[in-house]
Each structure stands twice: as C-alpha cells, then as structure tokens.
Design a protein around this motif. Structure first.
Motif, PDB file in Angstrom:
ATOM      1  N   GLU A 141       0.995  -1.253  -0.171  1.00 11.29           N
ATOM      2  CA  GLU A 141      -0.101  -0.043   0.003  1.00 11.29           C
ATOM      3  C   GLU A 141       0.877   1.490   0.006  1.00 11.29           C
ATOM      4  O   GLU A 141       2.095   1.057   0.299  1.00 11.29           O
ATOM      5  N   THR A 142       0.172   2.372  -0.187  1.00  8.91           N
ATOM      6  CA  THR A 142       0.979   3.461  -0.397  1.00  8.91           C
ATOM      7  C   THR A 142       0.405   4.591   0.829  1.00  8.91           C
ATOM      8  O   THR A 142      -0.843   4.973   0.807  1.00  8.91           O
ATOM      9  N   LEU A 143       1.302   5.160   1.666  1.00  6.06           N
ATOM     10  CA  LEU A 143       0.731   6.020   2.683  1.00  6.06           C
ATOM     11  C   LEU A 143       1.340   7.361   2.551  1.00  6.06           C
ATOM     12  O   LEU A 143       2.477   7.525   2.276  1.00  6.06           O
ATOM     13  N   VAL A 167       6.126   5.132   0.981  1.00  7.93           N
ATOM     14  CA  VAL A 167       5.517   6.476   1.727  1.00  7.93           C
ATOM     15  C   VAL A 167       6.075   7.420   1.107  1.00  7.93           C
ATOM     16  O   VAL A 167       7.052   7.573   0.443  1.00  7.93           O
ATOM     17  N   ILE A 168       5.174   8.410   0.891  1.00 10.10           N
ATOM     18  CA  ILE A 168       5.170   9.733   0.474  1.00 10.10           C
ATOM     19  C   ILE A 168       5.089  10.491   1.446  1.00 10.10           C
ATOM     20  O   ILE A 168       4.151  10.726   2.114  1.00 10.10           O
ATOM     21  N   SER A 169       6.320  11.386   1.790  1.00 11.89           N
ATOM     22  CA  SER A 169       6.192  12.189   2.695  1.00 11.89           C
ATOM     23  C   SER A 169       6.480  13.645   2.465  1.00 11.89           C
ATOM     24  O   SER A 169       7.004  14.257   1.668  1.00 11.89           O
ATOM     25  N   ILE A 203      -3.209   6.921  -3.513  1.00 16.13           N
ATOM     26  CA  ILE A 203      -2.928   6.899  -1.843  1.00 16.13           C
ATOM     27  C   ILE A 203      -3.877   5.913  -1.239  1.00 16.13           C
ATOM     28  O   ILE A 203      -5.241   5.959  -1.466  1.00 16.13           O
ATOM     29  N   ASP A 204      -3.477   5.110  -0.514  1.00 16.74           N
ATOM     30  CA  ASP A 204      -4.492   4.188   0.261  1.00 16.74           C
ATOM     31  C   ASP A 204      -4.744   4.701   1.779  1.00 16.74           C
ATOM     32  O   ASP A 204      -5.830   4.432   2.137  1.00 16.74           O
ATOM     33  N   LEU A 221      -7.316  13.093  -1.202  1.00 15.27           N
ATOM     34  CA  LEU A 221      -6.325  12.174  -2.014  1.00 15.27           C
ATOM     35  C   LEU A 221      -6.533  10.714  -1.444  1.00 15.27           C
ATOM     36  O   LEU A 221      -6.403   9.651  -2.264  1.00 15.27           O
ATOM     37  N   ALA A 222      -7.154  10.550  -0.176  1.00 10.75           N
ATOM     38  CA  ALA A 222      -7.516   9.293   0.020  1.00 10.75           C
ATOM     39  C   ALA A 222      -8.753   8.502  -0.247  1.00 10.75           C
ATOM     40  O   ALA A 222      -9.185   7.562  -0.072  1.00 10.75           O
TER      41      ALA A 222
END
Length: 300
Positions: A141-143, A167-169, A203-204, A221-222
């Motif tokens: 998944e993408t956080l 992870v996208i920070s 985005i998850d 986004l989610a």
C-alpha cells in the motif's frame, strides 16, 4: 525533597519553575525512575500555553511524556525489573521534567543507547506505531505522511518502509534529503501539493503527524475520511476524521520494539540537542522559535 519543573499556570515559558515537590511512591504495577533525561514534545508546549485546556492538569503540573533513567523504587506486582536498571519510560500521566518520575509503561534501556536517545524515543515511537496500526497499512500500500520531518514522522516512515509500505512524505525544503534517506519519496508542502501527490500514484491511507490544516487535502487524496488519521488537528471531528490519542492500548509493545531497533542501529531519531532540566523555560522558548531539532532536558 526532590525538585521538578512545575507549571505554575498557563502562559509563556516563564510559568515553568524549578522547585521542590513531594516524592511520589509507585503504585500497583508502577516503578519510580531517577530521571537522567526527559523529552520535550510539541504537546508540552501547547499544554503550557493553554491551547489544550480540555486536557485536565492538576495544580502545579509537571510536564513531560517521556523520560529515561534508573529504577529507584518498585511498586506492588512489578516483576522482571530491579532497582538500578536503566529504563526508557512512556508517561501518559506526564511528570518527566523532574528528578523522579513514576511510570506504568517502560522498557529496559540497552547499554548501547544513550540516555538522551532513550528519552527522545517513547512518545514519538508510541504515536508512530499506534497510528500505523490504526490505519492498518499493509505491504504494497501507499501511505501519505504529513509532517514527515518531525519526530513522529521520522519514526513512522522507517516503521512503514520496513513493513513494505510505500511512503510519500510531505516535508519542508530542509527535510527533502532526510525523507529520501529514510526510504520515502518527498513532496513539498505548499500550493499544488495535491497535484504533486497525485502525480506519484494513488494513496491508500493518510497519517497526519503535522496537524496543520491538511485534512481537506488528505480526504480528497484518500478518497474519503475512513483511512485518514490525525494526531493533533482540532478540526478532526468536523471532517469526520479520527483524532488518535495516546492510550495504553494504542500500541502495546511499541517501546520494546523500537528501543531494540534503536540499539541495533536500525532506527533513526530526529536530531536533538540537550539542555539542563533547570533551563526548561529557555528550552520551551527556543522550541517556539525557528529551530529544526528537538531539545532533551538532562540531569547530572
């Protein structure tokens, strides 16, 4: 009579005074710690300033959610811990800015971990592990993480990446390189952030460790509020977003897990400096300015 940094009322840093306090005995399942170092969290500053008056504080409260030191006394029902043991402690009831603190949650401090690092770990590690658990993020998944350069965000990034999560920070310019070093893809805060995130993929889940008005973008986004959690945004309820609060069952075992990672060199903490505990007011003053590191209060 031992000393502590007492909060004499709500207000500026000057309300923090180093003064004598009664020595508290540990209760059932508790230990008393002779403190060597204590962390200062953003919540401490908000409590002192009076921004969180909904959180009840006793008169002459002693702030500090995290501390490290040696076991001084053991309460009824405690096993596996002896006087003199080095520990890191999570203090849900506060009390870290003191010569002695009573703790219900602690972990043994490995010799390879410094006192200041041990004091910088507990509340950030518990929050990071707890919210990741509540979001139920899984490998693949993408956080999206807001506040990726902060104490909680740095730990959350490493824990998530280790679980196989992308992870996208969201960070400021000075934390771009740090986010990459931790295994995340940085995106810059500011106008156009949603577009920059979408360009990286779907985005998850969203972890808001910043609490700075990002919930509308996070929900968009989610694809809804269900997998968006914030640590501190007071508008959470208005957006239908979960406000995650520290409780003993949010991340049981987080302290044992992360202190072991820290001892093995597999966990990095936010940069920090130390100041004598007696200078807690000055430490708060500096933290309310333009400073990009934590401050850990220390006692000789």
């Amino acid at each position: 009579m031992p000393n502590a940094v007492v909060m004499t009322g709500y207000g500026p840093p000057e309300v923090l005074k180093w003064t004598g306090v009664p020595l508290t005995e540990p209760g059932e399942g508790q230990i008393r710690v002779k403190v060597k170092a204590a962390g200062i969290s953003p919540t401490d500053l908000a409590l002192r300033a009076g921004y969180l008056k909904a959180v009840p504080l006793p008169p002459n409260a002693v702030l500090g959610f995290e501390a490290a030191g040696t076991v001084d006394a053991i309460g009824p029902g405690v096993t596996g811990t002896s006087a003199g043991d080095g520990v890191t402690a999570l203090l849900f009831s506060l009390g870290g800015y003191a010569e002695y603190a009573v703790a219900s949650i602690w972990a043994r401090k490995p010799d390879s971990v410094s006192w200041t690092d041990a004091a910088a770990l507990p509340s950030s590690a518990e929050a990071a592990a707890g919210v990741l658990r509540q979001l139920n993020v899984k490998s693949g998944e993408t956080l999206l993480l807001f506040g990726g350069g902060g104490s909680v965000g740095i730990i959350a990034t490493q824990l998530a990446v280790a679980q196989g999560v992308t992870v996208i920070s969201a960070v400021g310019e000075h934390d771009d390189a740090l986010a990459r070093e931790l295994g995340a893809t940085p995106v810059r805060y500011g106008a156009g952030l949603p577009g920059r995130v979408r360009a990286l993929g779907a985005i998850d889940a969203v972890f808001d460790a910043a609490g700075k008005g990002v919930l509308a973008d996070a929900i968009a986004l989610a694809g809804g509020p269900e997998r968006v959690i914030t640590l501190s945004d007071p508008a959470a309820a208005d957006f239908g977003v979960m406000l995650s609060e520290p409780t003993p069952d949010r991340a049981p075992g987080a302290l044992d897990e992360t202190i072991a990672l820290l001892a093995d060199g597999r966990l990095r903490l936010r940069a920090h400096k130390s100041m004598p505990m007696q200078q807690a007011a000055e430490a708060h003053r500096q933290l309310e300015g333009d400073i990009h590191e934590r401050i850990i209060l220390t006692l000789e």
